[in-house]
Design a protein around this motif. Structure first.
Motif, PDB file in Angstrom:
ATOM      1  N   CYS A 163       2.509  -4.574  -3.171  1.00 28.66           N
ATOM      2  CA  CYS A 163       3.591  -3.883  -3.890  1.00 28.66           C
ATOM      3  C   CYS A 163       3.916  -2.535  -3.238  1.00 28.66           C
ATOM      4  O   CYS A 163       5.087  -2.166  -3.065  1.00 28.66           O
ATOM      5  CB  CYS A 163       3.212  -3.683  -5.354  1.00 28.66           C
TER       6      CYS A 163
ATOM      7  N   ARG B  78       5.544  -3.116   0.318  1.00 25.62           N
ATOM      8  CA  ARG B  78       6.872  -3.733   0.267  1.00 25.62           C
ATOM      9  C   ARG B  78       7.876  -2.920  -0.549  1.00 25.62           C
ATOM     10  O   ARG B  78       9.044  -2.763  -0.155  1.00 25.62           O
ATOM     11  CB  ARG B  78       6.741  -5.135  -0.331  1.00 25.62           C
ATOM     12  N   LEU B  79       7.460  -2.405  -1.713  1.00 27.17           N
ATOM     13  CA  LEU B  79       8.395  -1.780  -2.650  1.00 27.17           C
ATOM     14  C   LEU B  79       8.378  -0.257  -2.599  1.00 27.17           C
ATOM     15  O   LEU B  79       9.401   0.399  -2.831  1.00 27.17           O
ATOM     16  CB  LEU B  79       8.095  -2.255  -4.078  1.00 27.17           C
ATOM     17  N   TYR B  80       7.194   0.314  -2.356  1.00 32.46           N
ATOM     18  CA  TYR B  80       7.084   1.781  -2.350  1.00 32.46           C
ATOM     19  C   TYR B  80       6.336   2.222  -1.085  1.00 32.46           C
ATOM     20  O   TYR B  80       5.214   2.752  -1.161  1.00 32.46           O
ATOM     21  CB  TYR B  80       6.342   2.263  -3.605  1.00 32.46           C
TER      22      TYR B  80
ATOM     23  N   SER C  65       2.399   4.178   0.350  1.00 36.47           N
ATOM     24  CA  SER C  65       1.364   3.449   1.078  1.00 36.47           C
ATOM     25  C   SER C  65       0.768   4.360   2.154  1.00 36.47           C
ATOM     26  O   SER C  65       1.207   5.502   2.343  1.00 36.47           O
ATOM     27  CB  SER C  65       1.968   2.195   1.724  1.00 36.47           C
TER      28      SER C  65
ATOM     29  N   GLU D 279       2.373   2.887   5.897  1.00 32.81           N
ATOM     30  CA  GLU D 279       3.015   1.581   5.731  1.00 32.81           C
ATOM     31  C   GLU D 279       2.168   0.442   6.309  1.00 32.81           C
ATOM     32  O   GLU D 279       2.670  -0.616   6.698  1.00 32.81           O
ATOM     33  CB  GLU D 279       4.404   1.576   6.380  1.00 32.81           C
TER      34      GLU D 279
END
Length: 545
Positions: free
Chosen positions: A18, A21-23, A27, A30
């Motif tokens: 999550c 991919r979304l935030y 992370s 990334e």
């Protein structure tokens, strides 16, 4: 534990997905791997705080039960448990902590354990709800490599079936026919010991000048021969030769080394497959020993089957003959049963014999009284005259001494159970997975059950009207050496008979005293509770028998 680990891993995996991919700004660079590792660390920290600190102290349904003081923040009572002989702290807690059948204590990482202390609670765990409480997988996996998955470690319907098929071999009508075998082996042991007690080829003038021998080696070899002859129909010859393959193998694996203790400690934290993969000698010794024992058992089984098939031998009373005739076991399962009875059947009685000698050495007036009773009622151990069960039944003091030794020094001081489902003990809710401790030595030393002299050797408590089978205790659960109920020791009658005969042989022939009368005996932690450095005893043959 496994479902929890899977859920934690899944949660960490979904969180990392999550975030990446979304935030992505939340992370780590990334990177899925870096984010997953960070997420896993965070989730593990939260779970550990809950498991180790929050749940046992503030949320557990068992937290209100009486418990010992002085818990470590993270390790509970582990220091006291690991620094004392197995069962010793529990023995002290039973007599010091007011309770109504249950004491809670915390182990490594504050894992909860329930110590069962009174007859009502013991009756539920051992009898009325016995299949609610199973052996933990750690115990089953650890002991199973040496003992096999026989009746001792089987559970549920498998255990019921095994016990049903094996019970005829341990019926009293069969055991009483084995007394001549027991007596023959006791005589052989005494004759083999005799030369080691002499000085320049003659009996010592008094016991103080006699050479000291380590008695545990002799008792182990005698009981191994007895379980071979009476249980398998085969004489291993261990009394005459201490270097037989089986005797050497058992001595190596049943006497825990520092490596064994280390692996036992690591198994509390790490998966068993990982513990067994550690490249140290003990991890090679156990599989090698298991192969040796299993090989010997399979050869014995094939030998027995051939003799029965060719009519060289009628279907006998030994364990394997009865198991074969029942038709209820596969060949592999019969080998497991043989492994169980060989190890458990000889090591426990051998340990009891060590403590019998110790008790008689430290109480010479009881030793003299017992020798007089034996010599008055039994034929000399030098003759070929066999003895019978009826003859031993006429020796009340021998029975009393044996019962008191088994009460004061149970060979196996505690056994573990685990709640197989949500259940209760004495009305107290017990969650599934809770570890239950049945501490034989604690119950056998309970002052509430045995009186203020519970920790003293007093065979006279077993004498007098109504005391021969109870020792004066108000409940049969006060004597826990063989447990009770469907999981009680199936070989109890066999073991008690063998034990009494061996004690009669040694005490009837020898005057005994400890080589070291001053030093406190340290107990080694293992399957049974033996003196750490053995028991060195001076022995002098007493004339006139």
């Amino acid at each position: 534990m496994a479902p929890v680990k899977r859920l934690l891993s899944l949660g960490s995996l979904l969180t990392a997905l999550c975030l990446v991919r979304l935030y992505p700004q939340w992370s780590i660079n990334e990177s899925f791997l870096a984010t997953f590792l960070a997420s896993s660390s965070f989730v593990l920290t939260i779970w550990a705080a809950w498991k180790v600190l929050l749940y046992p102290k503030f949320f557990s349904p068992l937290r209100h039960l009486p418990e010992p003081q002085g818990n470590s923040l993270f390790m509970g009572q582990f220091a006291a448990i690991s620094n004392e002989p197995t069962g010793k702290p529990q023995q002290e807690w039973v007599n010091a902590i007011p309770n109504e059948g249950l004491i809670r204590y915390l182990n490594v990482f504050n894992e909860e354990r329930l110590l069962v202390t009174n007859p009502k609670a013991l009756a539920e765990v051992l009898v009325t709800k016995n299949y609610d409480f199973i052996k933990p997988s750690l115990v089953r996996d650890g002991l199973g490599r040496i003992l096999g998955i026989g009746i001792l470690l089987a559970e549920g319907e498998e255990h019921k079936t095994q016990r049903k098929h094996l019970m005829p071999a341990f019926a009293y009508r069969h055991v009483k026919d084995l007394y001549p075998v027991f007596w023959s082996k006791a005589s052989e042991m005494v004759r083999a010991i005799m030369p080691t007690t002499q000085v320049n080829g003659a009996d010592a003038a008094d016991v103080a000048t006699a050479p000291a021998i380590e008695i545990g080696g002799w008792t182990s070899r005698a009981t191994l021969d007895i379980i071979g002859s009476a249980g398998m129909g085969y004489d291993f010859g261990a009394i005459q030769d201490p270097n037989t393959e089986l005797n050497v193998t058992y001595r190596k694996v049943l006497f825990p080394s520092r490596q064994a203790k280390l692996l036992g400690l690591l198994s509390l934290f790490l998966p068993m497959w990982l513990v067994r993969a550690i490249p140290i000698a003990r991890n090679q010794e156990i599989p090698a020993a298991a192969r040796t024992i299993r090989k010997n058992c399979r050869q014995l089984l094939e030998h027995k089957k051939r003799k029965l098939e060719t009519k060289e031998e009628e279907s006998g009373r030994d364990i394997i003959s009865v198991a074969l005739s029942s038709g209820g076991f596969t060949e592999d399962n019969l080998v497991d049963q043989m492994m169980t009875f060989l190890a458990a059947g000889h090591e426990t009685t051998a340990t009891a014999m060590i403590w019998a000698v110790h008790c008689l050495c430290t109480h010479p007036r009881y030793q003299t009284r017992l020798r007089e009773e034996i010599r008055t009622n039994l034929p000399s151990i030098d003759t070929t005259t066999p003895i019978t069960a009826e003859a031993l039944d006429r020796l009340p003091f021998l029975t009393a001494v044996c019962n008191e030794v088994l009460r004061l020094h149970p060979p196996v001081t505690l056994t573990f159970r685990q709640a197989a489902k949500n259940t209760s003990i004495c009305g107290q809710y017990v969650p599934k997975g809770t570890k239950i401790v049945v501490c034989t030595s604690a119950v056998n030393h309970s002052k509430e059950l045995w009186g203020p002299d519970a920790s003293e050797f007093n065979p006279e408590r077993w004498l007098g009207p109504g005391k021969m089978n109870t020792g004066g205790a108000s409940s049969n659960y006060a004597f826990l050496t063989f447990l009770h109920g469907p999981r009680s020791c199936i070989g109890q009658a066999f073991a008690k008979a063998e034990f009494a005969v061996l004690v009669a042989g040694l005490a009837g022939r020898f005057e005994m005293e400890l080589e070291d009368k001053v030093s406190e005996i340290k107990i080694r932690t293992g399957i049974t509770a033996r003196p750490l450095h053995g028991l060195n005893v001076r022995m002098r043959a007493v004339e006139g028998w």
